[in-house]
Design an enzyme around this catalytic site. Structure first.
Site, PDB file in Angstrom:
ATOM      1  N   ASN A 100     -65.694  14.742 -21.584  1.00 43.10           N
ATOM      2  CA  ASN A 100     -65.513  15.367 -20.273  1.00 43.10           C
ATOM      3  C   ASN A 100     -65.765  16.858 -20.457  1.00 43.10           C
ATOM      4  OD1 ASN A 100     -64.689  16.434 -17.856  1.00 43.10           O
ATOM      5  ND2 ASN A 100     -62.530  15.867 -18.083  1.00 43.10           N
ATOM      6  N   LYS A 140     -65.931  19.118 -18.320  1.00 48.11           N
ATOM      7  CA  LYS A 140     -65.227  19.949 -17.326  1.00 48.11           C
ATOM      8  C   LYS A 140     -66.188  21.004 -16.751  1.00 48.11           C
ATOM      9  CE  LYS A 140     -60.925  18.779 -19.602  1.00 48.11           C
ATOM     10  NZ  LYS A 140     -59.555  19.104 -19.943  1.00 48.11           N
ATOM     11  N   HIS A 165     -58.500  12.763 -12.623  1.00 41.65           N
ATOM     12  CA  HIS A 165     -58.135  13.626 -13.753  1.00 41.65           C
ATOM     13  C   HIS A 165     -56.957  14.521 -13.361  1.00 41.65           C
ATOM     14  CE1 HIS A 165     -58.342  16.665 -16.884  1.00 41.65           C
ATOM     15  NE2 HIS A 165     -58.970  15.750 -17.598  1.00 41.65           N
ATOM     16  N   GLU A 216     -56.402  17.513 -13.778  1.00 40.60           N
ATOM     17  CA  GLU A 216     -56.781  18.816 -13.194  1.00 40.60           C
ATOM     18  C   GLU A 216     -57.126  18.654 -11.714  1.00 40.60           C
ATOM     19  OE1 GLU A 216     -59.624  19.690 -16.277  1.00 40.60           O
ATOM     20  OE2 GLU A 216     -57.944  19.816 -17.681  1.00 40.60           O
ATOM     21  N   GLU A 276     -53.859  10.275 -20.216  1.00 45.03           N
ATOM     22  CA  GLU A 276     -53.944  11.683 -20.605  1.00 45.03           C
ATOM     23  C   GLU A 276     -52.621  12.384 -20.298  1.00 45.03           C
ATOM     24  OE1 GLU A 276     -58.400  12.954 -20.823  1.00 45.03           O
ATOM     25  OE2 GLU A 276     -57.496  13.624 -18.953  1.00 45.03           O
ATOM     26  N   GLY A 325     -55.803  20.322 -23.665  1.00 45.03           N
ATOM     27  CA  GLY A 325     -56.221  21.691 -23.930  1.00 45.03           C
ATOM     28  C   GLY A 325     -55.149  22.552 -24.574  1.00 45.03           C
ATOM     29  N   SER A 333     -56.359  16.775 -26.495  1.00 45.52           N
ATOM     30  CA  SER A 333     -56.503  17.412 -27.819  1.00 45.52           C
ATOM     31  C   SER A 333     -56.906  16.417 -28.907  1.00 45.52           C
ATOM     32  CB  SER A 333     -55.219  18.154 -28.207  1.00 45.52           C
ATOM     33  OG  SER A 333     -54.957  19.194 -27.276  1.00 45.52           O
TER      34      SER A 333
END
Ligand code: 13P
Length: 251
Positions: A10, A12, A96, A98, A168, A174, A214
Site C-alpha cells: 500500500n 499510500k 483502511h 486512515e 491492521e 507507521g 510495521s
C-alpha cells in the site's frame, strides 16, 4: 486449509508518476516471477496506468487504495470500480484505518464499497483493526467484531470467498511497533471465528487474512509462519523494492 500467501504494497500518498513507474519496475524485477505467493502493488490512483505498464508481463498484480460505491455520476473526486478495472486493477483496499480516521469512512461505506468491488469482479481487501485506546480499554474484540460484521453485511458466502481481510492494528501502522506474532495470530483467529459464524467453516477457512502494521523483512518470516497470518499489507516497507521483496520472500 492451505491458503496461498498474499503480500500487497500500500503505497499510500507516495510517488509521482516517474517514481511509481521506477518502483513498480524494481518490484517486478525483484519478485515478478514469484508464483507461490500472490503479490500486488497499490499506487495512488493517478499512477495506476504508469504502474500497469511497468509490471506488464510479470506476476505482480495491480491494486487501488480505495473506490467509490456508485457506478458513475456526480461524485466529484471519486473513482468507480469500472474505472479501476479499465486501467487493469484487480484488487482494491477498502476501509483502511486512515480512511476511517481522516475521511469519514464508516462500516456502512466499507460495506457498500465491498459490494461494489465484488459486483465489478475486483478482489476487495477489507481492513479492520483497533486503535491503541480501544485495545487498552478492552474494546478490541467488540471493535473488530463490529467492523468485520459491518463490512460483510448482506454478502453471501460465495462472495465472501472472493474477499481478503487485512488486520491492521492502528497502533502498529507507521509507528515501528509491530504486533507480536502471537498478538497478530490471536486477532486473525478471532476474525476467522467471526467469518466462520457468518459463512461456515469451509468458506472462512479459505479467506486470506493479511497482517498490516510495521511489517518489515526482519519480522515478516515469523509473522507469516503463524497459522492464521496469510500475508501482509505493507506500507512503509513497500516503498523500497528490496524491502518489499524481503517480505515476499523472507529469509
Ligand atoms: P506500515 O507498514 O507503514 O506500518 O503501514 C501499514 C499499512 O497501513 C498498510 O496498509
Amino acid at each position: 486449509m492451505a491458503r496461498k500467501k498474499f503480500i500487497a504494497g500500500n503505497w499510500k500518498m507516495n510517488t509521482t508518476a516517474d517514481e511509481a513507474a521506477a518502483l513498480a519496475k524494481a518490484v517486478a524485477e525483484a519478485v515478478g516471477k514469484v508464483t507461490d505467493v500472490d503479490v500486488a502493488v497499490c499506487p495512488p490512483y493517478v499512477n495506476l496506468p504508469a504502474v500497469a505498464e511497468a509490471i506488464k508481463g510479470s506476476n505482480v498484480k495491480l491494486g487501488a487504495q480505495d473506490l467509490h460505491w456508485e457506478e458513475k455520476g456526480a461524485f466529484t473526486g471519486k473513482i468507480s470500480a469500472a474505472m479501476l478495472k479499465s486501467v487493469g486493477v484487480t484488487c482494491v483496499i477498502i476501509g483502511h484505518s486512515e480512511q476511517r480516521q481522516y475521511f469519514g469512512e464508516t462500516d456502512e461505506t466499507v460495506n457498500k464499497k465491498t459490494k461494489a468491488a465484488l459486483a465489478a469482479g475486483l478482489l476487495p481487501i477489507v481492513c479492520v483493526g483497533e486503535t491503541l485506546e480501544e485495545r487498552e480499554s478492552g474494546k478490541m474484540d467488540a471493535v473488530i467484531d463490529r467492523q468485520t460484521r459491518g463490512a460483510f453485511n448482506g454478502i453471501s458466502a460465495a462472495e465472501a470467498a472472493k474477499c481478503v481481510v487485512a488486520y491492521e492494528p492502528v497502533w502498529a501502522i507507521g509507528t515501528g511497533k509491530t504486533a507480536t506474532s502471537q498478538q497478530a495470530n490471536e486477532a486473525h483467529i478471532f476474525i476467522r471465528n467471526i467469518l466462520t459464524e457468518l459463512f461456515g467453516k469451509d468458506t472462512a477457512g479459505g479467506i486470506r487474512i493479511q497482517y498490516g502494521g510495521s511489517m518489515k523483512p526482519d519480522n515478516a518470516k515469523e509473522l507469516l509462519a503463524q497459522s492464521d497470518v496469510d500475508g501482509g499489507l505493507i506500507g512503509g516497507a513497500a516503498l523500497k523494492a528490496a524491502d518489499f521483496a524481503g517480505i515476499v520472500q523472507p529469509k
